[in-house]
Design a protein around this motif. Structure first.
Motif, short mmCIF file in Angstrom:
data_model
loop_
_atom_site.label_atom_id
_atom_site.label_comp_id
_atom_site.label_asym_id
_atom_site.label_seq_id
_atom_site.Cartn_x
_atom_site.Cartn_y
_atom_site.Cartn_z
N TYR A 90 0.83 -1.21 0.00
CA TYR A 90 0.00 0.00 0.00
C TYR A 90 0.86 1.25 0.00
O TYR A 90 0.57 2.22 -0.69
CB TYR A 90 -0.96 0.01 1.19
CG TYR A 90 -2.09 -0.96 1.02
CD1 TYR A 90 -3.06 -0.76 0.04
CD2 TYR A 90 -2.18 -2.10 1.80
CE1 TYR A 90 -4.09 -1.67 -0.13
CE2 TYR A 90 -3.20 -3.01 1.63
CZ TYR A 90 -4.16 -2.79 0.67
OH TYR A 90 -5.17 -3.68 0.49
N ALA A 91 1.96 1.23 0.76
CA ALA A 91 2.87 2.37 0.76
C ALA A 91 3.44 2.60 -0.63
O ALA A 91 3.55 3.74 -1.09
CB ALA A 91 3.99 2.15 1.77
N ALA A 92 3.77 1.52 -1.34
CA ALA A 92 4.28 1.65 -2.72
C ALA A 92 3.20 2.22 -3.64
O ALA A 92 3.50 3.02 -4.54
CB ALA A 92 4.77 0.30 -3.23
N LEU A 93 1.95 1.82 -3.44
CA LEU A 93 0.85 2.38 -4.23
C LEU A 93 0.73 3.87 -3.98
O LEU A 93 0.62 4.67 -4.92
CB LEU A 93 -0.46 1.67 -3.89
CG LEU A 93 -1.73 2.23 -4.53
CD1 LEU A 93 -1.70 2.06 -6.05
CD2 LEU A 93 -2.97 1.56 -3.95
N PHE A 94 0.79 4.29 -2.72
CA PHE A 94 0.70 5.71 -2.39
C PHE A 94 1.91 6.48 -2.92
O PHE A 94 1.76 7.60 -3.42
CB PHE A 94 0.58 5.91 -0.87
CG PHE A 94 -0.64 5.25 -0.27
CD1 PHE A 94 -1.77 4.98 -1.01
CD2 PHE A 94 -0.64 4.89 1.06
CE1 PHE A 94 -2.90 4.38 -0.45
CE2 PHE A 94 -1.75 4.29 1.65
CZ PHE A 94 -2.88 4.03 0.88
N ASP A 95 3.11 5.87 -2.84
CA ASP A 95 4.31 6.51 -3.41
C ASP A 95 4.15 6.71 -4.91
O ASP A 95 4.48 7.77 -5.45
CB ASP A 95 5.56 5.66 -3.14
CG ASP A 95 5.97 5.65 -1.68
OD1 ASP A 95 5.52 6.52 -0.90
OD2 ASP A 95 6.75 4.74 -1.31
N GLY A 96 3.65 5.68 -5.60
CA GLY A 96 3.45 5.78 -7.04
C GLY A 96 2.43 6.85 -7.39
O GLY A 96 2.61 7.60 -8.36
N ALA A 97 1.36 6.95 -6.60
CA ALA A 97 0.34 7.98 -6.84
C ALA A 97 0.94 9.36 -6.64
O ALA A 97 0.72 10.27 -7.45
CB ALA A 97 -0.85 7.77 -5.91
#
Length: 182
Positions: free
Chosen positions: A69-76
C-alpha cells in the motif's frame, strides 16, 4: 494544501466468472487489485492501480501488505506530482501499526478512514463493479490470462476520465472530519 483526494479500495478476481456461467477452469489462485481514484478540482480524475497474482504457493501472500500500500501511495504521489490525501476502508492492513509508521514517514501523505460500510462514499467500489461486469462470461484458462485481462479492463478505464468522474461520490458530498476519521 493543493492535494489530490484519493479513494482506495482492494478487490480480488478468481478464475471463476463473477456472473453467469462459464466453462472456465476452476482454480485456487487469484488476482488481487488495489486501486485509487484520484480527484482534484480543475483536473481530470485518475485511476491508479497495482495487481498481485496469488498462485496458492506456500508462504506466498494472498493480498497486499502494508509495504504494498505504501508503494501504491508513493506511485500515486509521483504520478500526480502533489500531496495526497487518501480515504481508505477499515481493512486491518491499512489500520495496522506498521501502516501508521509508513504513513508518518511521508510528510506529503494524509490517510483517513471511511466510516464502516460506506460503500457509497468510495468510487473505487464502482470501478470494481464495472470491471467485474466486463469480465462476466469470459473464459480464462490461467491466472496469467486473468491478470492480463484485469489489467486490460483497468487500463481501458484509465483512458475514460468521464467514466471515472461518474464513479465519484454522490453529488454534493464533500469530505469532512465527520465522515472521515484520521
Amino acid at each position: 494544501m493543493g492535494a489530490w483526494l484519493c479513494f482506495e479500495d482492494e478487490a480480488g478476481q478468481t478464475l471463476r466468472s463473477p456472473k453467469g456461467r462459464t466453462w472456465g477452469a476452476k482454480g485456487g489462485g487469484r488476482v488481487s487489485i488495489a486501486a485509487l481514484v484520484a480527484v482534484k478540482p480543475g483536473q481530470r480524475p485518475r485511476l491508479i492501480y497495482r495487481t498481485r497474482t496469488y498462485r496458492g504457493r506456500k508462504g506466498e501472500p494472498k493480498g497486499f501488505g502494508s509495504a504494498d500500500y505504501a508503494a501504491l501511495f508513493d506511485g500515486a504521489h509521483q504520478h500526480l506530482g502533489a500531496p495526497v490525501v487518501v480515504a481508505v476502508d477499515n481493512l486491518n492492513t491499512q489500520v495496522s501499526a506498521r501502516m501508521r509508521q509508513l504513513i508518518a514517514a511521508r510528510p506529503w501523505l494524509r490517510v483517513y478512514q471511511l466510516p464502516p460500510y460506506a460503500l457509497e462514499f468510495n468510487p473505487v467500489e464502482a470501478v470494481w463493479a464495472h470491471m467485474k461486469k466486463s469480465l462476466a462470461n469470459l473464459t480464462t484458462r490461467t491466472l496469467d490470462q486473468l491478470a492480463d485481462l484485469v489489467k486490460n479492463r483497468l487500463k481501458r478505464m484509465q483512458y475514460r476520465p468521464a467514466l471515472i468522474s461518474g464513479f465519484s461520490p454522490r453529488p454534493g458530498w464533500t469530505p469532512t472530519r465527520r465522515n472521515l476519521r484520521h
